[in-house]
Design a protein around this motif. Structure first.
Motif, PDB file in Angstrom:
ATOM      1  N   MET A  37      40.593  34.450  47.348  1.00 59.15           N
ATOM      2  CA  MET A  37      41.951  33.974  47.069  1.00 59.15           C
ATOM      3  C   MET A  37      42.499  34.776  45.899  1.00 59.15           C
ATOM      4  O   MET A  37      41.842  34.877  44.861  1.00 59.15           O
ATOM      5  N   GLY A  38      43.695  35.317  46.034  1.00 61.44           N
ATOM      6  CA  GLY A  38      44.314  36.077  44.950  1.00 61.44           C
ATOM      7  C   GLY A  38      44.349  35.257  43.670  1.00 61.44           C
ATOM      8  O   GLY A  38      44.646  34.064  43.698  1.00 61.44           O
ATOM      9  N   GLY A  39      44.034  35.890  42.555  1.00 60.08           N
ATOM     10  CA  GLY A  39      44.110  35.184  41.282  1.00 60.08           C
ATOM     11  C   GLY A  39      42.791  34.577  40.832  1.00 60.08           C
ATOM     12  O   GLY A  39      42.719  34.029  39.736  1.00 60.08           O
ATOM     13  N   VAL A 145      43.344  25.589  35.329  1.00 57.53           N
ATOM     14  CA  VAL A 145      44.070  26.335  36.364  1.00 57.53           C
ATOM     15  C   VAL A 145      45.555  26.389  36.014  1.00 57.53           C
ATOM     16  O   VAL A 145      46.158  25.355  35.693  1.00 57.53           O
ATOM     17  N   ARG A 146      46.110  27.584  36.028  1.00 49.42           N
ATOM     18  CA  ARG A 146      47.565  27.745  35.842  1.00 49.42           C
ATOM     19  C   ARG A 146      48.069  28.630  36.968  1.00 49.42           C
ATOM     20  O   ARG A 146      47.609  29.755  37.135  1.00 49.42           O
ATOM     21  N   TRP A 147      48.988  28.058  37.731  1.00 49.50           N
ATOM     22  CA  TRP A 147      49.401  28.710  38.967  1.00 49.50           C
ATOM     23  C   TRP A 147      50.481  29.744  38.726  1.00 49.50           C
ATOM     24  O   TRP A 147      51.615  29.586  39.132  1.00 49.50           O
ATOM     25  N   GLU A 148      50.101  30.814  38.038  1.00 51.51           N
ATOM     26  CA  GLU A 148      51.069  31.865  37.757  1.00 51.51           C
ATOM     27  C   GLU A 148      50.880  32.995  38.748  1.00 51.51           C
ATOM     28  O   GLU A 148      49.766  33.413  39.021  1.00 51.51           O
ATOM     29  N   ARG A 157      43.937  37.949  33.366  1.00 47.42           N
ATOM     30  CA  ARG A 157      44.913  37.177  34.148  1.00 47.42           C
ATOM     31  C   ARG A 157      44.255  36.691  35.429  1.00 47.42           C
ATOM     32  O   ARG A 157      44.059  37.453  36.375  1.00 47.42           O
ATOM     33  N   THR A 158      43.923  35.387  35.439  1.00 42.84           N
ATOM     34  CA  THR A 158      43.354  34.753  36.620  1.00 42.84           C
ATOM     35  C   THR A 158      43.934  33.344  36.670  1.00 42.84           C
ATOM     36  O   THR A 158      44.244  32.761  35.631  1.00 42.84           O
ATOM     37  N   LYS A 159      44.113  32.822  37.876  1.00 36.39           N
ATOM     38  CA  LYS A 159      44.691  31.476  37.994  1.00 36.39           C
ATOM     39  C   LYS A 159      43.738  30.432  37.425  1.00 36.39           C
ATOM     40  O   LYS A 159      44.155  29.479  36.784  1.00 36.39           O
TER      41      LYS A 159
END
Lengths: 495, 495
Positions: A37-39, A145-148, A157-159
């Motif tokens: 999954m991206g992030g 988790v931060r959904w950026e 930079r990872t979700k």
């Protein structure tokens, strides 16, 4: 070098393509993989061991200074997050929402924690009855988790990312400030003493504080590409959370009073800063303080010398292990010494001991430093002390190179043009008098994507209360708008 | 006792209302609180410290035996979970689903991990190329979520719980079995040596294995209320996951072969078993091996003796600290000794040292054991050795009481009526010959809610391969249906 070792090595250049180079080091030094999954990333053994070293150091210091570990649920009901809106208007966190449990829709959405103030604060309110319950200091190691929607950059930079979040309550504002500095000191210490990265200390501008905080303090580290990394933050939350969540206590005089709270956190971004700061085109570079393997011993033999070389090497490994070093003997038959040298360079082993028949004969050892390949020959007899000294030298070299980079890259400027020109040309920090108006930051930010990453703080009798340092010149003018400037500000591009 | 200490104390009875008593001990000994969402708890400092002790012990043993820690994402895409359906028909996990990220619906639902085989296995496939990459052993400490709608029981039944999950790949089935036993040994060791709880080892019946496993092995602990707790499990997954996820390797002969995998886990249920086993109507009881405070020193003074008593107490605390004991001096002015005694009993401090003017005069110390209030007087001079011996005695008492409970509660039976009667009357385990048919278990389960929790295993030359032990009598008949019985089975009610 064999073809295989070519494939093994880093192909991108740190100076020309820092982004690609960074991604390659992370993957080829086996620190992390990209998740499907991206992030999201998968933190591999070598990467996780580095995080464990940071945890061990910080957790020990936290416990020595009165902090207890706890664990709060990973989910926060939406209504709890909503309560933060009392504190921060327009608070609308970008979070992952759990809406189904098993086969059922949930009545209320649950946020996967982006940070835990809103679920911890109500419990702090419950646990804080009397002045005797204060200070209350708790911490948890967890992931958030931060959904950026940004490009994935492992550790930067990872979700989902790993961190620790500390939360405290105090009877007085002075107590809260003392806490803020204690934690900022510990963050500075972990960067400087464990990661060999010098940092600048300061506060974030008012408009860039943690939502609800009175003051957000930060340690900032300058990366070789000229950008600043916010290394960790320590917030004085004043009474805003205490008021919103009723964190009160009965004081000695039987009066009910509102507490002061703080929160502070360091994430695995520290690993990103570590990798970025010291590593090079040969791969990972680690200070001996954190390297899972500090010393690798590579025996070099022909058929007729193998037994002697191996035996001699093993006694050295034994001595070093006994002295407490993290040492590895690379006696693999199927790899030649050149391949091994490259692999250990790639993996960031700080010190390599090369042992061939000549070393055995002369009762010596050849030592090679990572990253600069400096070589030395030392007597077998004093090898434990010698290794200790060489490791210290390697740490010093890394720290000094980073310190030099930092010193050389704090510049001054008198105008918006000069700020932008300096950042465009050199990167690094530009230190300027500032009027305090966000508009003056915006003017720069729009054009060169640099912002005020930090304001240095005034010392007040050994203890600061978050007052920004003033320019030396009493009549200083804001470098951007020319109005009176009471503050100093550091502009930089940032991660 | 003051009113306050009455309120402090446990009001429920362990023997009459074990469920209510358990909940009260957990809350009043400050181990955990209930979270606002049903099924979730907040683990408080005293509770989390116990979990950290278990982690420290196990993590050290894991690392000594070749395991590396890693961290995988907390989310698993639905399609990855679906792949497990290749292995287990009808696999439909009760999980929490993330369906929204920020303000957007996700294209694919993400499960909050209920366990991580399905996201770890594809990476193991990637990392396992050559026989040289095997064995591959990784572990993560994390929390997992299972959306089961049951009453919350802290540490026993919560939707989110903390655990470790180990995952390994091996070249041979023998290698996988060796791994399974290594981990089961370590789980047994943590129960027996750290938690002072004897366990039974065995395998789960075929119909109760981990989905996809060849064999699920377990350590089972008997609680004082007669129910069995599945303490930890270690699964030989055979080649089922390796086949479904292509975990293959090139062997020395250049042939591609399919690996064998295992997984193994221990959760904070171990804390539930710890609390349940030893505690009593005065509150928490902890073996000294895990107690955050092993020794509390309570000075007892009048105004005129205060200085002497405190000074004497402090030197004792210093000596004990220096010797490595976890010791606390309770010199609070605002509490009387009776209140303090009750509080430390409630919190499960194993050894209390009472020091008043007589002790000072006679150069002695009075020691009181938790839980049985056994008192002893020891010379001040030899206090370090004496404390060491008393702590060992306390551990032995706790272990022996649990061991006696276990020994007395393994009974035999010849018929379904006898199984049900025995479990109804005594609880505990009923050991019977069993034909292996699930229907015979169901017949019992429907009527008395007892099931086969474990089948003891045959030793095969020091190493078992998961073969269940046969009844001693070659002509044994299944206690339920009367058919030929090749197996032994332990029925019990379970947590």
């Amino acid at each position: 070098m064999s073809d295989e070792s070519q494939e093994l090595g880093i192909t991108e250049s740190k100076s020309h393509k820092p982004g690609e180079w960074y991604a390659e080091v992370v993957q080829k030094a086996d620190l992390a993989d990209y998740a499907p999954m991206g992030g999201f990333i998968v933190t591999k053994p070598r990467g996780y061991a580095l995080w464990e070293s940071i945890q061990d150091a910080l957790d020990g210091w936290f416990k020595e200074t009165g902090v207890d570990n706890v664990y709060f649920p990973m989910f926060i009901p939406e209504s709890f997050l909503e309560r933060e809106k009392d504190i921060v208007e327009g608070f609308d966190p970008e979070v992952a929402w759990v809406t189904q449990g098993g086969h059922d829709e949930l009545e209320e959405r649950l946020a996967v924690r982006p940070t835990s103030e809103s679920i911890i604060a109500p419990f702090m309110a419950d646990w804080t009855r009397s002045h005797r319950d204060l200070p209350l200091r708790i911490n948890q190691w967890c992931s958030v988790v931060r959904w950026e929607a940004t490009e994935t950059k492992p550790f930067f930079r990872t979700k989902e990312f790993m961190w620790q979040e500390g939360h405290t309550a105090h009877a007085t504002n002075e107590g809260a400030w003392e806490e803020v500095w204690t934690r900022l000191d510990q963050y500075e210490r972990v960067y400087e003493d464990v990661l060999a990265i010098p940092v600048l200390r300061g506060k974030k501008p008012e408009h860039d504080k943690f939502p609800g905080a009175d003051t957000t303090t930060t340690v900032e580290a300058l990366m070789p590409d000229g950008k600043s990394v916010q290394g960790a933050t320590s917030h004085n939350l004043g009474q805003s959370f205490a008021e919103a969540f009723d964190i009160t206590y009965v004081d000695e005089d039987e009066e009910e009073r509102t507490a002061y709270t703080t929160s502070w956190g360091l994430s695995w971004r520290a690993l990103g800063a570590l990798i970025m700061t010291h590593s090079d085109d040969q791969g990972l570079v680690l200070p001996p303080t954190i390297a899972p393997t500090q010393v690798v011993v590579v025996p070099i033999w022909q058929e007729d010398t193998k037994e002697d070389v191996l035996e001699y090497s093993e006694t050295i490994v034994d001595d070093l292990e006994e002295a407490g070093f993290r040492v590895e003997l690379d006696d693999r038959d199927e790899r030649n010494p050149g391949f091994k040298f490259n692999e250990h360079e790639l993996n960031g082993v700080p010190l390599r001991l090369e042992i061939g028949p000549y070393e055995v004969e002369d009762e010596e050892v050849t030592l090679v430093h990572r990253p600069d390949n400096e070589e030395a020959v030392e007597d077998r007899d004093g090898i434990v002390d010698a290794v200790d000294e060489h490791l210290e030298t390697i740490y010093d070299k890394l720290y000094e190179a980073a310190e030099e980079n930092l010193q050389e890259n704090v510049r001054e400027a008198d105008s918006a043009e000069e700020i932008m020109g300096t950042i465009g040309k050199h990167g690094g920090y530009v230190k300027v008098p500032w009027c305090g108006d966000q508009a003056c930051e915006e003017a720069i930010k729009e054009k060169v994507a640099a912002e005020i990453v930090m304001q240095p703080l005034e010392e007040q009798g050994g203890q600061t209360a978050g007052v920004p340092k003033a320019p030396e010149d009493d009549d200083a003018e804001c470098a951007v708008c020319g109005d009176d400037a009471d503050d100093l500000a550091y502009f930089a591009k940032s991660y």
